[in-house]
Write a protein that holds these residues in place. Structure first.
Motif, PDB file in Angstrom:
ATOM      1  N   ALA A 180       0.832  -1.212   0.000  1.00  0.00           N
ATOM      2  CA  ALA A 180       0.000   0.000   0.000  1.00  0.00           C
ATOM      3  C   ALA A 180       0.857   1.249   0.000  1.00  0.00           C
ATOM      4  CB  ALA A 180      -0.929  -0.012   1.222  1.00  0.00           C
ATOM      5  N   LEU A 181       1.967   1.206   0.728  1.00  0.00           N
ATOM      6  CA  LEU A 181       2.863   2.356   0.781  1.00  0.00           C
ATOM      7  C   LEU A 181       3.566   2.552  -0.563  1.00  0.00           C
ATOM      8  CD1 LEU A 181       3.514   4.358   3.025  1.00  0.00           C
ATOM      9  CD2 LEU A 181       5.533   2.994   3.563  1.00  0.00           C
ATOM     10  N   VAL A 182       4.010   1.455  -1.166  1.00  0.00           N
ATOM     11  CA  VAL A 182       4.693   1.562  -2.457  1.00  0.00           C
ATOM     12  C   VAL A 182       3.743   2.104  -3.520  1.00  0.00           C
ATOM     13  CG1 VAL A 182       5.826   0.252  -4.295  1.00  0.00           C
ATOM     14  CG2 VAL A 182       6.369  -0.238  -1.905  1.00  0.00           C
ATOM     15  N   ARG A 183       2.496   1.669  -3.511  1.00  0.00           N
ATOM     16  CA  ARG A 183       1.529   2.152  -4.509  1.00  0.00           C
ATOM     17  C   ARG A 183       1.272   3.653  -4.394  1.00  0.00           C
ATOM     18  NH1 ARG A 183      -1.752  -2.226  -2.430  1.00  0.00           N
ATOM     19  NH2 ARG A 183      -1.190  -4.144  -3.530  1.00  0.00           N
ATOM     20  N   SER A 184       1.522   4.221  -3.218  1.00  0.00           N
ATOM     21  CA  SER A 184       1.262   5.648  -3.008  1.00  0.00           C
ATOM     22  C   SER A 184       2.382   6.531  -3.532  1.00  0.00           C
ATOM     23  CB  SER A 184       1.074   5.920  -1.510  1.00  0.00           C
ATOM     24  OG  SER A 184       2.315   5.867  -0.803  1.00  0.00           O
ATOM     25  N   VAL A 185       3.441   5.915  -4.055  1.00  0.00           N
ATOM     26  CA  VAL A 185       4.645   6.639  -4.461  1.00  0.00           C
ATOM     27  C   VAL A 185       4.564   7.031  -5.937  1.00  0.00           C
ATOM     28  CG1 VAL A 185       7.129   6.339  -4.841  1.00  0.00           C
ATOM     29  CG2 VAL A 185       6.087   5.557  -2.705  1.00  0.00           C
ATOM     30  N   ASP A 186       5.100   8.191  -6.265  1.00  0.00           N
ATOM     31  CA  ASP A 186       5.160   8.631  -7.663  1.00  0.00           C
ATOM     32  C   ASP A 186       6.364   8.051  -8.394  1.00  0.00           C
ATOM     33  OD1 ASP A 186       2.864  10.528  -7.766  1.00  0.00           O
ATOM     34  OD2 ASP A 186       4.025  11.558  -6.219  1.00  0.00           O
TER      35      ASP A 186
END
Length: 292
Positions: free
Chosen positions: A170-176
């Protein structure tokens, strides 16, 4: 084929070999097998006529008892060749990622409106990059949160740095953009996890990274590891939504095609069969496997 895995093999790797129709034993008391694959530099007592395949890591000594060597990249293969090993004894098996866990579909962690970077590498280099990107924030994986923030304070970016113990999907998906700038040869697992989640990557040309990140296709490779060069590449990507979207799609496809455990098993089986050809020439055939 009866395969013995010695050292610290991934359960996923052993399962993939089993799915390909082979009998796999992990760290057996007696090394009775068609092929022994040693994944760590530990002593083994292999029966005469049984090929020993060894996974070699940079900065390790090159063992003299191995019949074949497995490396994670063509850069590492070239390093072994420069040490005098024949190319036929070296095989490239890239790292893999769990696609049941790391996927572009799923929840995203909450975030601010700032462009978000996920950084792996030397912290000072990361903070020097962030200082050149005043609109962005940076997630940094570390087990030592307070010292990291103190160090970020020296660079004047502490308010835009968020230390995290680990990066979940979930944290990785939030990254640009995921930024990978190691000082030496390191595992590319964080890069594969980002790619599998559909996050474009900016990386330096070190170790297995040129094999993993296809420049201009799944992300950007930066020849120079200077903060200025990295910041320039990141800024260009942050301001180009079209390229970020294209890289994200290509990154997911690349991981699905090249970095699954089934594909890794196929590559390993080719090396096992090659080693067996030296002792039993009639077994030289393509392995039966689930991937391609």
């Amino acid at each position: 084929m009866h395969i013995a895995l010695v050292g610290s093999p991934s359960t996923a790797f052993a399962d993939a070999l089993s799915r390909a129709g082979h009998r796999v034993v992990v760290n057996p008391d007696r090394l009775v097998a068609d092929v022994v694959h040693r994944l760590l530099d530990v002593p083994v007592d292999v029966s005469p006529g049984t090929p020993l395949v060894h996974t070699w890591h940079p900065r390790e000594p090159v063992p003299t008892d191995a019949d074949r060597f497995v490396v994670a990249s063509h850069v590492e293969a070239a390093a072994l060749a420069r040490m005098g090993l024949p190319r036929r004894r070296i095989g490239v098996v890239p790292e893999a990622v769990d696609l049941a866990k790391w996927t572009p579909d799923g929840p995203k962690a909450r975030r601010s409106a700032r462009p978000r970077l996920l950084f792996h590498g030397d912290a000072d280099r990361g903070f020097a990059v962030l200082r050149r990107l005043p609109a962005a924030e940076m997630l940094v994986v570390t087990a030592h949160h307070d010292p990291l923030i103190a160090r970020a304070g020296h660079w004047g970016v502490a308010d835009r740095v968020r230390p995290i113990t680990c990066a979940d999907p979930a944290l990785v998906r939030s990254v640009d953009v995921a930024v990978h700038a190691p000082t030496g040869t390191e595992p590319v697992t964080p890069v594969l996890e980002a790619m599998a989640c559909g996050v474009p990557v900016v990386a330096t040309e070190v170790g297995a990274l040129p094999d993993t990140v296809l420049h201009g296709v799944t992300g950007v490779l930066v020849p120079s590891a200077t903060p200025r060069a990295l910041a320039r590449a990141i800024q260009a990507l942050l301001t180009d939504r079209t390229h970020r979207a294209a890289y994200a799609i290509a990154a997911v496809d690349r991981v699905e095609q090249r970095h699954t455990w089934d594909r890794v098993a196929v590559d390993a089986l080719r090396i096992y069969h090659s080693a067996l050809e030296d002792v039993l020439p009639d077994v030289g055939r393509e392995p039966t496997a689930t991937g391609s």
